[in-house]
Motif scaffolding. Sequence first.
Motif, short mmCIF file in Angstrom:
data_model
loop_
_atom_site.label_atom_id
_atom_site.label_comp_id
_atom_site.label_asym_id
_atom_site.label_seq_id
_atom_site.Cartn_x
_atom_site.Cartn_y
_atom_site.Cartn_z
N UNK A 6 0.82 -1.18 0.04
CA UNK A 6 0.03 0.17 -0.23
C UNK A 6 0.82 1.13 0.09
N UNK A 7 0.27 2.22 -0.43
CA UNK A 7 1.26 3.62 -0.22
C UNK A 7 1.59 3.84 1.00
N UNK A 8 0.52 3.54 1.95
CA UNK A 8 0.81 3.84 3.46
C UNK A 8 2.23 3.04 3.90
N UNK A 9 2.51 2.10 3.22
CA UNK A 9 3.70 1.36 3.48
C UNK A 9 4.88 1.98 3.27
N UNK A 10 4.62 2.93 2.19
CA UNK A 10 5.99 3.56 1.68
C UNK A 10 6.60 4.60 2.39
N UNK A 11 5.85 5.25 3.67
CA UNK A 11 6.31 6.23 4.27
C UNK A 11 5.96 7.70 3.81
N UNK A 12 4.80 7.66 2.81
CA UNK A 12 4.56 9.01 2.14
C UNK A 12 3.57 9.71 3.44
N UNK A 13 3.21 11.05 3.09
CA UNK A 13 2.48 11.86 3.83
C UNK A 13 0.90 11.43 3.78
N UNK A 14 0.29 11.91 4.88
CA UNK A 14 -1.17 11.72 4.76
C UNK A 14 -1.96 12.39 3.62
N UNK A 15 -1.20 13.59 3.09
CA UNK A 15 -1.85 14.46 1.98
C UNK A 15 -1.65 13.74 0.64
N UNK A 16 -0.37 12.85 0.59
CA UNK A 16 -0.26 12.29 -0.54
C UNK A 16 -1.20 10.90 -0.64
N UNK A 17 -1.43 10.47 0.54
CA UNK A 17 -2.33 9.14 0.76
C UNK A 17 -3.73 9.56 0.25
N UNK A 18 -4.10 10.86 0.61
CA UNK A 18 -5.39 11.35 0.01
C UNK A 18 -5.23 11.65 -1.32
N UNK A 19 -4.15 12.26 -2.08
CA UNK A 19 -4.16 12.38 -3.72
C UNK A 19 -4.23 11.28 -4.23
N UNK A 20 -3.55 10.28 -3.83
CA UNK A 20 -3.47 9.02 -4.57
C UNK A 20 -4.76 8.34 -4.73
N UNK A 21 -5.34 8.58 -3.68
CA UNK A 21 -6.88 8.04 -3.45
C UNK A 21 -7.60 8.72 -4.56
N UNK A 22 -7.65 10.00 -4.49
CA UNK A 22 -8.63 10.77 -5.31
C UNK A 22 -8.17 10.35 -6.75
N UNK A 23 -6.88 10.27 -6.84
CA UNK A 23 -6.58 9.71 -8.40
C UNK A 23 -6.90 8.37 -8.62
N UNK A 24 -7.43 7.59 -7.78
CA UNK A 24 -7.69 6.31 -7.95
C UNK A 24 -6.67 5.16 -8.16
N UNK A 25 -5.55 5.51 -7.80
CA UNK A 25 -4.27 4.67 -7.47
C UNK A 25 -4.45 3.76 -6.03
N UNK A 26 -4.64 2.55 -6.44
CA UNK A 26 -5.09 1.80 -5.20
C UNK A 26 -3.76 1.09 -4.81
N UNK A 27 -2.80 0.58 -5.65
CA UNK A 27 -1.67 0.18 -5.03
C UNK A 27 -0.49 1.10 -5.72
N UNK A 28 0.68 1.11 -4.91
CA UNK A 28 1.74 1.64 -5.70
C UNK A 28 2.36 0.69 -6.92
N UNK A 29 2.77 1.07 -7.95
CA UNK A 29 3.44 0.35 -9.15
C UNK A 29 4.56 -0.31 -8.69
#
Length: 503
Positions: A6-29
């Motif tokens: 998950x993106x949350x496993x990569x150490x990214x900020x909460x704001x990034x978690x929100x934006x990737x979700x908004x962009x429809x990215x479920x898992x990091x490539x």
Amino acid sequence: MENTILFADLGVSDEILKSVEAMGYVHPSAIQAQSIPFLLNGEDVIGQAQTGTGKTASFAIPIIDLVDPNVNAPQALILCPTRELAVQVEGEIVKLAKFKRGIHSTCIYGGESIDRQIRSLKRGVQIVVGTPGRIMDHMNRGTLKLQEVRMVVLDEADEMLDMGFRDDIEAILSETPEERQTVFFSATMPKPILELTRKYQRDPQIVKVLRKELTVENISQVYYEVKPSLRVELMARLMDLSNYKLSVVFCNTKRAADEVTEALIAKGIMAEALHGDLSQGQRSKVMAKFRKGTCSVLVATDVAARGIDVDDVEAVFNYDLPLDEENYVHRIGRTGRAGKSGAAISFVTGRKDSYRLRDLERFIKTGIEKQNPPSVAELVELKKEQVAKDVYRAISKEEDTQLFEETIGKLLAEGLTIEQVALGLMKLQFGDVMKDTKEQNFDLELGGGRERGKRDRFERGGEREGGRGAIASEKVALVLVVVISLRVQVWPVMRTWRVCSSA
Ligand code: AMP
């Protein structure tokens, strides 16, 4: 294997978690999962990945998380080979930074007014995306200051070197603080890139996407053996049969791209060439037409096609087989995007090409299936089905038909029968197929057992067609208008026909 990261496993900020979700990215490539943690950790990275793997977010996400919104000076610099790619990359940054306050980016490239760029730089931006030439220009004018730069990304580094940007790149890197993070993303890693990485990076982490992940499963890959001079004819038939809305044709040279474009236009296909001889302005115009669908076929060279980010490309044609395997993967990745299916169609024109095809198959670890060119008889059968479907579609539409009825009325008053009117419309609908039937003895397949005389006749026919290009292209617009409107016009004919025959 199922992707469980998950993106949350990569150490990214909460704001990034929100934006990737908004962009429809479920898992990091794969490339994101591998490179984001290194970059967030401040390390240099060499990423070997192509467009379509999610490489942009691999560096954009860490950049957004690492820049300081309170410092109003460029802190991250991303160099791209073309304006299109730069615009795309900046677009992705804007989306990813949506929930972060105080982060500003800008895009600077040649071919656009420098004043707008100077104004945007003056307003204060932390992230600058641009082409090397224009970035140098701003550096020399003093409108772009690089003292605060902490990260430099070279996106599609191999393409930038191919395009002759090496000196500019070195000049830019030398102007930035030595303690910066340096990141190279490149589809291929030729020697000059490795030299640059040795010179400008510190203990880089190397991340790669596995080759098998490069070819996308939803792309059907086939090839046709065909005489070189008949490739355009075959392509036109395949386009006609499959009704591709958007396709990209790859040629190895600019000259071939121009010639193929002209030959396709002469066949009534709305094609445009896209290659390095076009100015930025011309390229943008061509891309805008392609996106809108007013041009349905883009005939491109490899370099020019990099960075094309159009999700609806249904087919990629390798008019020439690519000179290296990486480019094959890059080319076919233009289709089958955003989960859609796509077709990659290659032409093999002789023994050399057959060997090259075997190399490609070995590289992608997949077989490329041989297909037989459709015969004219098949083409006619399929066209019949298509036209019939079009007629049904047209008559099922509810709309005002007064105009059509008046036109038909006029033709009937002039003495035509309703059958003649319908026949005329049908002839127009069938278009080129009618012409092809006259040449139905001609076999497109390479070594298809046709005797020399016939082939020569066909080839001469091809030349003649090229010569008529100018006239044909003038007619194209008119014929298309008529044909498109016929989709609708056929319906009152059918209705009147029914009325007449039941009377
Ligand atoms: P790129 O390789 O950066 O050109 O990205 C190719 C496409 O993949 C773009 O349309 C991105 O929006 C999309 N993309 C990037 N990362 C992801 C992800 N984690 N999940 C789904 N789509 C993605």
